[in-house]
Design an enzyme around this catalytic site. Sequence first.
Site, PDB file in Angstrom:
ATOM      1  N   GLU A 170      -3.388   1.672   4.160  1.00 47.40           N
ATOM      2  CA  GLU A 170      -2.541   0.385   4.436  1.00 47.40           C
ATOM      3  C   GLU A 170      -2.077  -0.253   5.676  1.00 47.40           C
ATOM      4  O   GLU A 170      -0.876  -0.083   6.124  1.00 47.40           O
ATOM      5  CB  GLU A 170      -1.321   0.649   3.521  1.00 47.40           C
ATOM      6  CG  GLU A 170      -1.525   0.793   1.838  1.00 47.40           C
ATOM      7  CD  GLU A 170      -0.358   0.851   1.286  1.00 47.40           C
ATOM      8  OE1 GLU A 170       0.910   0.719   1.678  1.00 47.40           O
ATOM      9  OE2 GLU A 170      -0.433   0.857  -0.095  1.00 47.40           O
ATOM     10  N   GLU A 360      -4.532   3.378  -5.129  1.00 40.63           N
ATOM     11  CA  GLU A 360      -3.081   3.361  -5.632  1.00 40.63           C
ATOM     12  C   GLU A 360      -2.913   2.267  -6.658  1.00 40.63           C
ATOM     13  O   GLU A 360      -3.049   1.209  -6.517  1.00 40.63           O
ATOM     14  CB  GLU A 360      -2.107   3.254  -4.357  1.00 40.63           C
ATOM     15  CG  GLU A 360      -1.969   4.281  -3.567  1.00 40.63           C
ATOM     16  CD  GLU A 360      -0.951   4.260  -2.207  1.00 40.63           C
ATOM     17  OE1 GLU A 360       0.029   3.210  -2.626  1.00 40.63           O
ATOM     18  OE2 GLU A 360      -0.903   4.698  -1.032  1.00 40.63           O
TER      19      GLU A 360
HETATM   20  O1  IFM Z   1       4.877   5.093  -1.625  1.00 43.01           O
HETATM   21  C1  IFM Z   1       4.157   4.043  -1.268  1.00 43.01           C
HETATM   22  C2  IFM Z   1       2.801   4.575  -0.436  1.00 43.01           C
HETATM   23  O2  IFM Z   1       3.014   5.361   0.611  1.00 43.01           O
HETATM   24  C3  IFM Z   1       1.889   3.567   0.180  1.00 43.01           C
HETATM   25  N1  IFM Z   1       1.826   2.564  -1.029  1.00 43.01           N
HETATM   26  C4  IFM Z   1       2.740   1.977  -1.528  1.00 43.01           C
HETATM   27  C5  IFM Z   1       3.444   3.112  -2.323  1.00 43.01           C
HETATM   28  C6  IFM Z   1       4.687   2.767  -3.028  1.00 43.01           C
HETATM   29  O3  IFM Z   1       5.612   1.822  -2.217  1.00 43.01           O
END
Ligand code: IFM
Length: 455
Positions: A170, A360
């Site tokens: 990210e 994710e």
């Molecule tokens: O916890 C975070 C992660 O580190 C990066 N993506 C989003 C998740 C939830 O906010």
Amino acid sequence: MQHPHLASLFPADFLWGVSTSAYQIEGAVHEDGRGASIWDQFAATPGKVHQGQTGAVACDHYHRMPEDVALMASLGLKAYRFSIAWPRIQPEGTGAANSLGLDFYDRLVDALLAHDIVPLATLYHWDLPLALHQQGGWLNRATANHFAEYAEIVGRRLGDRVPWWLTLNEPWCAAFLGYGNGLHAPGMHNTQAAFVAGHHLLLAHGHAMQRLRATVRADAQLGIALNLNPAYPHDNSPETLRAVQEVDRFNNGWFLDPIFRGHYPEQLSADFKVAPPPILDGDMELISTPIDYLGVNYYSRSLIPLHQGTSPVGTSSATVVSDQDGHFTEMGWEIYPPGLTDLMVQLDRDYRPRKIVITENGAAFPDEWDGGDRVDDPRRSDYLAAHIQAMATALVQGVPLAGYFAWALMDNFEWAEGFSKRFGLVYVDFPTQRRIIKASGRWYAAFIQQQRAGH
Ligand code: IFM
């Protein structure tokens, strides 16, 4: 098991896993030569993190790694995505490798493989060595060169056994939340700086692609994880439709276009009202080094209201209105599974990634533990099932999906929210570090089991 048909839609080699990141779970911040990171400093700054909490202990995973891997094996997980803490490997961000830091990840990889769990390693999940920040951090082009050395060190040590790699997690968050609105480390509030940091993060990605390619096993799959957030109009006025495009460039095109097309979206610096990024000869070729797969972190969508003559970019809370009928997680994020299907189909059409892995996807809810061995979290199981269904819908439309990683293995340090938001499939009682598998964890385990049985 409620979804027998769903499980059978996925190919036998589909990777079903969970994700974590180093600073969010490891703790042990002073051990075995680890250097400080920007998150140690940020969390120690009053007012930055909920109740002044830090990742100093977190889930104590650094000490409990073998039992955490055994827990994953008990859930039948096929894959595990973790990140490597740069300050454990190079405490000052440059120079010789700290062998004790490398040893930890070496043991982790071996433990995973011993349980038939496929490791997926992320090189950078936001924990920049503090020493590099003191030299300008991601505003300093040299940080990208240092990252190349770090990638090579890790590639040489783990590259014989780790088949899946991500350079960055990210970069949008690292650039915009870190340098643009200051919600994350290092806490700078400057839109121009976010744009510069974003470019150097992309350079770091390009360098790391090349260094990994030269050091890891020939069949390794290399990529980057982007948080993508499809934008939808709340009404059909021309102003709103223009605002949707602007938000889409900001949320998605900012990083997708340079990686897949070798240039930034044309309007981007105008949208930001800043100077173009500091591009030197060869940068865009490096940044657009072909990737084997795109990692997508999907949580929600943006629903864009009418913006009369104002730019929605950079004012993220103002860009989104709530669908009155919507359902929301404890983060305030709308639960919108169709957005995942739409996003997959659009990515496939517009950027043609060779493969996509959902690196994710998950939800925070205020889970309660009764002190026994149960945590009931039906909304999280529903969230996972609906998003897996959304993925299946994309898969049958020909999107080359190869895996899905739920965020997260266990409750952890949720950045500026501290420990107040629980995303885990496993509950963590932080005072005792006891782990309790939530009902959603059992649901996911049963789903994977059924998927295995169907092949
Ligand atoms: O916890 C975070 C992660 O580190 C990066 N993506 C989003 C998740 C939830 O906010």
